[in-house]
Design a protein around this motif. Structure first.
Motif, mmCIF file in Angstrom:
data_model
loop_
_atom_site.group_PDB
_atom_site.id
_atom_site.type_symbol
_atom_site.label_atom_id
_atom_site.label_comp_id
_atom_site.label_asym_id
_atom_site.label_seq_id
_atom_site.Cartn_x
_atom_site.Cartn_y
_atom_site.Cartn_z
ATOM 1 N N MET A 53 0.827 -1.217 0.000
ATOM 2 C CA MET A 53 0.000 0.000 0.000
ATOM 3 C C MET A 53 0.861 1.268 0.000
ATOM 4 O O MET A 53 0.574 2.228 -0.703
ATOM 5 C CB MET A 53 -0.953 -0.004 1.203
ATOM 6 C CG MET A 53 -1.997 -1.107 1.154
ATOM 7 S SD MET A 53 -3.036 -1.027 -0.339
ATOM 8 C CE MET A 53 -3.189 -2.750 -0.767
ATOM 9 N N GLY A 55 3.767 1.460 -1.223
ATOM 10 C CA GLY A 55 4.351 1.509 -2.566
ATOM 11 C C GLY A 55 3.425 2.164 -3.573
ATOM 12 O O GLY A 55 3.872 2.786 -4.543
ATOM 13 N N ALA A 56 2.132 2.036 -3.334
ATOM 14 C CA ALA A 56 1.159 2.639 -4.244
ATOM 15 C C ALA A 56 0.814 4.066 -3.831
ATOM 16 O O ALA A 56 -0.013 4.714 -4.458
ATOM 17 C CB ALA A 56 -0.103 1.790 -4.296
ATOM 18 N N LEU A 84 -11.338 1.942 1.784
ATOM 19 C CA LEU A 84 -10.639 1.279 0.676
ATOM 20 C C LEU A 84 -11.143 1.789 -0.675
ATOM 21 O O LEU A 84 -10.356 2.006 -1.598
ATOM 22 C CB LEU A 84 -10.820 -0.238 0.762
ATOM 23 C CG LEU A 84 -10.144 -0.946 1.937
ATOM 24 C CD1 LEU A 84 -10.363 -2.456 1.848
ATOM 25 C CD2 LEU A 84 -8.645 -0.637 1.996
ATOM 26 N N ILE A 85 -12.452 2.013 -0.763
ATOM 27 C CA ILE A 85 -13.011 2.510 -2.024
ATOM 28 C C ILE A 85 -12.446 3.883 -2.349
ATOM 29 O O ILE A 85 -12.024 4.158 -3.473
ATOM 30 C CB ILE A 85 -14.556 2.540 -1.966
ATOM 31 C CG1 ILE A 85 -15.100 1.094 -2.045
ATOM 32 C CG2 ILE A 85 -15.136 3.377 -3.098
ATOM 33 C CD1 ILE A 85 -16.597 0.976 -1.830
ATOM 34 N N ARG A 88 -8.928 3.448 -3.429
ATOM 35 C CA ARG A 88 -8.910 2.800 -4.749
ATOM 36 C C ARG A 88 -9.167 3.841 -5.832
ATOM 37 O O ARG A 88 -8.474 3.889 -6.850
ATOM 38 C CB ARG A 88 -9.984 1.697 -4.783
ATOM 39 C CG ARG A 88 -9.929 0.793 -5.973
ATOM 40 C CD ARG A 88 -10.911 1.192 -7.089
ATOM 41 N NE ARG A 88 -12.198 1.681 -6.652
ATOM 42 C CZ ARG A 88 -13.295 0.931 -6.548
ATOM 43 N NH1 ARG A 88 -13.239 -0.357 -6.850
ATOM 44 N NH2 ARG A 88 -14.430 1.481 -6.182
ATOM 45 N N LEU A 91 -6.227 6.106 -6.284
ATOM 46 C CA LEU A 91 -5.155 5.360 -6.952
ATOM 47 C C LEU A 91 -5.416 5.275 -8.451
ATOM 48 O O LEU A 91 -4.521 5.497 -9.267
ATOM 49 C CB LEU A 91 -5.047 3.963 -6.334
ATOM 50 C CG LEU A 91 -3.978 3.030 -6.900
ATOM 51 C CD1 LEU A 91 -2.605 3.673 -6.865
ATOM 52 C CD2 LEU A 91 -3.959 1.702 -6.137
ATOM 53 N N LYS A 92 -6.668 4.991 -8.780
ATOM 54 C CA LYS A 92 -7.067 4.906 -10.195
ATOM 55 C C LYS A 92 -6.716 6.206 -10.914
ATOM 56 O O LYS A 92 -6.143 6.213 -11.997
ATOM 57 C CB LYS A 92 -8.583 4.699 -10.261
ATOM 58 C CG LYS A 92 -9.028 3.493 -11.064
ATOM 59 C CD LYS A 92 -10.548 3.520 -11.175
ATOM 60 C CE LYS A 92 -11.141 2.123 -11.150
ATOM 61 N NZ LYS A 92 -12.582 2.154 -10.829
ATOM 62 N N ARG A 94 -4.540 8.470 -10.015
ATOM 63 C CA ARG A 94 -3.084 8.658 -10.116
ATOM 64 C C ARG A 94 -2.529 7.840 -11.279
ATOM 65 O O ARG A 94 -1.696 8.316 -12.047
ATOM 66 C CB ARG A 94 -2.398 8.223 -8.811
ATOM 67 C CG ARG A 94 -2.469 9.274 -7.718
ATOM 68 C CD ARG A 94 -1.371 9.087 -6.673
ATOM 69 N NE ARG A 94 -1.429 7.804 -5.985
ATOM 70 C CZ ARG A 94 -2.166 7.558 -4.894
ATOM 71 N NH1 ARG A 94 -2.916 8.501 -4.386
ATOM 72 N NH2 ARG A 94 -2.143 6.383 -4.322
ATOM 73 N N ILE A 95 -2.994 6.608 -11.397
ATOM 74 C CA ILE A 95 -2.508 5.739 -12.478
ATOM 75 C C ILE A 95 -2.840 6.369 -13.828
ATOM 76 O O ILE A 95 -2.010 6.423 -14.736
ATOM 77 C CB ILE A 95 -3.126 4.323 -12.369
ATOM 78 C CG1 ILE A 95 -2.556 3.590 -11.160
ATOM 79 C CG2 ILE A 95 -2.881 3.522 -13.636
ATOM 80 C CD1 ILE A 95 -3.219 2.253 -10.858
ATOM 81 N N GLU A 97 -3.315 9.511 -14.582
ATOM 82 C CA GLU A 97 -2.447 10.671 -14.807
ATOM 83 C C GLU A 97 -1.062 10.207 -15.246
ATOM 84 O O GLU A 97 -0.475 10.757 -16.182
ATOM 85 C CB GLU A 97 -2.362 11.467 -13.500
ATOM 86 C CG GLU A 97 -1.800 12.860 -13.672
ATOM 87 C CD GLU A 97 -1.577 13.545 -12.320
ATOM 88 O OE1 GLU A 97 -2.187 13.092 -11.325
ATOM 89 O OE2 GLU A 97 -0.787 14.500 -12.271
ATOM 90 N N MET A 98 -0.578 9.179 -14.562
ATOM 91 C CA MET A 98 0.765 8.694 -14.858
ATOM 92 C C MET A 98 0.827 8.065 -16.241
ATOM 93 O O MET A 98 1.852 8.158 -16.931
ATOM 94 C CB MET A 98 1.204 7.703 -13.785
ATOM 95 C CG MET A 98 1.531 8.402 -12.479
ATOM 96 S SD MET A 98 1.634 7.295 -11.069
ATOM 97 C CE MET A 98 3.330 6.782 -11.178
ATOM 98 N N GLN A 99 -0.261 7.450 -16.659
ATOM 99 C CA GLN A 99 -0.257 6.855 -17.995
ATOM 100 C C GLN A 99 -0.215 7.934 -19.073
ATOM 101 O O GLN A 99 0.434 7.765 -20.101
ATOM 102 C CB GLN A 99 -1.460 5.936 -18.170
ATOM 103 C CG GLN A 99 -1.065 4.487 -17.948
ATOM 104 C CD GLN A 99 -2.224 3.590 -17.651
ATOM 105 O OE1 GLN A 99 -3.341 4.053 -17.408
ATOM 106 N NE2 GLN A 99 -1.980 2.291 -17.651
ATOM 107 N N THR A 101 1.245 10.788 -18.672
ATOM 108 C CA THR A 101 2.614 11.291 -18.647
ATOM 109 C C THR A 101 3.553 10.309 -19.332
ATOM 110 O O THR A 101 4.478 10.720 -20.046
ATOM 111 C CB THR A 101 3.052 11.550 -17.196
ATOM 112 O OG1 THR A 101 2.097 12.431 -16.605
ATOM 113 C CG2 THR A 101 4.424 12.186 -17.148
ATOM 114 N N LEU A 102 3.293 9.027 -19.129
ATOM 115 C CA LEU A 102 4.103 7.995 -19.799
ATOM 116 C C LEU A 102 4.031 8.162 -21.316
ATOM 117 O O LEU A 102 5.056 8.163 -22.010
ATOM 118 C CB LEU A 102 3.602 6.604 -19.393
ATOM 119 C CG LEU A 102 4.333 5.413 -20.001
ATOM 120 C CD1 LEU A 102 5.791 5.404 -19.566
ATOM 121 C CD2 LEU A 102 3.662 4.096 -19.607
#
Lengths: 130, 130
Positions: A53, A55-56, A84-85, A88, A91-92, A94-95, A97-99, A101-102
């Motif tokens: 967790m 790490g994420a 948790l929701i 979650r 996190l979604k 953030r992922i 956004e990061m995609q 940027t990738l």
DNA sequence: TTAAATGCTGGAGTTAGCTCTAAGTCAAGC
DNA sequence: GCTTGACTTAGAGCTAACTCCAGCATTTAA
């Protein structure tokens, strides 16, 4: 399992393991008679969960809240689920956004490749014309 | 464009804009005669770029290195490309890790749902038996 | 059985990345 | 011209998350 074994197993510094426990991210770890930490299977499970967790990007504070709710038993199931929701969903995002940027980085790298090729051609031309 | 307009446009605090410039994450911003910042299109472009990269977790230090190389002109093209590739690869790995955690969270949430339903059934039973 | 290694705690120190403050300058409306 | 609000800098302060240290206890290898 003593603390240095756990530290090696999960690649988490000893100080960090103690810190997590002190901060309530992990329920109190089982101890030997003389007071040394002796991690059970379950203790290890918590360590692994927290590592994952963190790490994420979930915050110490959020994880402490989760463990606190966990410690209060079944009547906090709904609250824990809601927590948790919420995490979650964050996190979604953030992922996502990061995609983006990738993809942008990949585009930029391609552009650099082209520019470098162009630069090399330029150099060759200059050498030939000498 | 003055600093507060840029701050609003990109939702970055004024102090942070100044901090980024001071730290060399953004090439020095154009100024008015009297010394006030007057962001050009290009300055804004840098702000947006840095915002995006910081959002994906690239460190201040890494971005400063990139800008420093940029400031040295064409002979650093290859180095800049290598830096971007390294960061791209790290980002990919972070995304991967986060996706695993996302899946894990989703699994955990489902489990909670089942447990909550089971708990409610249990309650109903007890009420009926009264 | 003693030296070296490992463990313990409480608390101080560190790092990254902002964020705020003080003290002064500049610009726009009255 | 004067006030009010936005801008400037240098530097201090803050927060999250560790990371290290001193001083002491325990365990292990010689």
């Amino acid at each position: 399992m003593n603390i240095s074994e756990v530290s090696k197993k999960y690649s988490i510094p000893i100080d960090t393991l103690r810190y997590y426990e002190k901060e309530g991210l992990i329920p109190p770890v089982h101890r030997t008679e003389s007071g040394l930490r002796d991690y059970s299977e379950q203790d290890c499970g918590w360590v692994e969960f927290i590592k994952c967790m963190r790490g994420a990007g979930l915050s110490i504070d959020t994880l402490r809240q989760y463990i606190t709710l966990y410690g209060k038993g079944n009547r906090t199931l709904q609250k824990r689920k809601n927590l948790l929701i919420a995490e979650r969903d964050k996190l979604k995002m953030r992922i996502d956004e990061m995609q983006h940027t990738l993809a942008r980085l990949n585009g930029k790298i391609e552009t650099y490749e082209e520019r470098i090729v162009a630069c090399e051609k330029e150099l060759l031309k200059k050498r030939k014309s000498k």
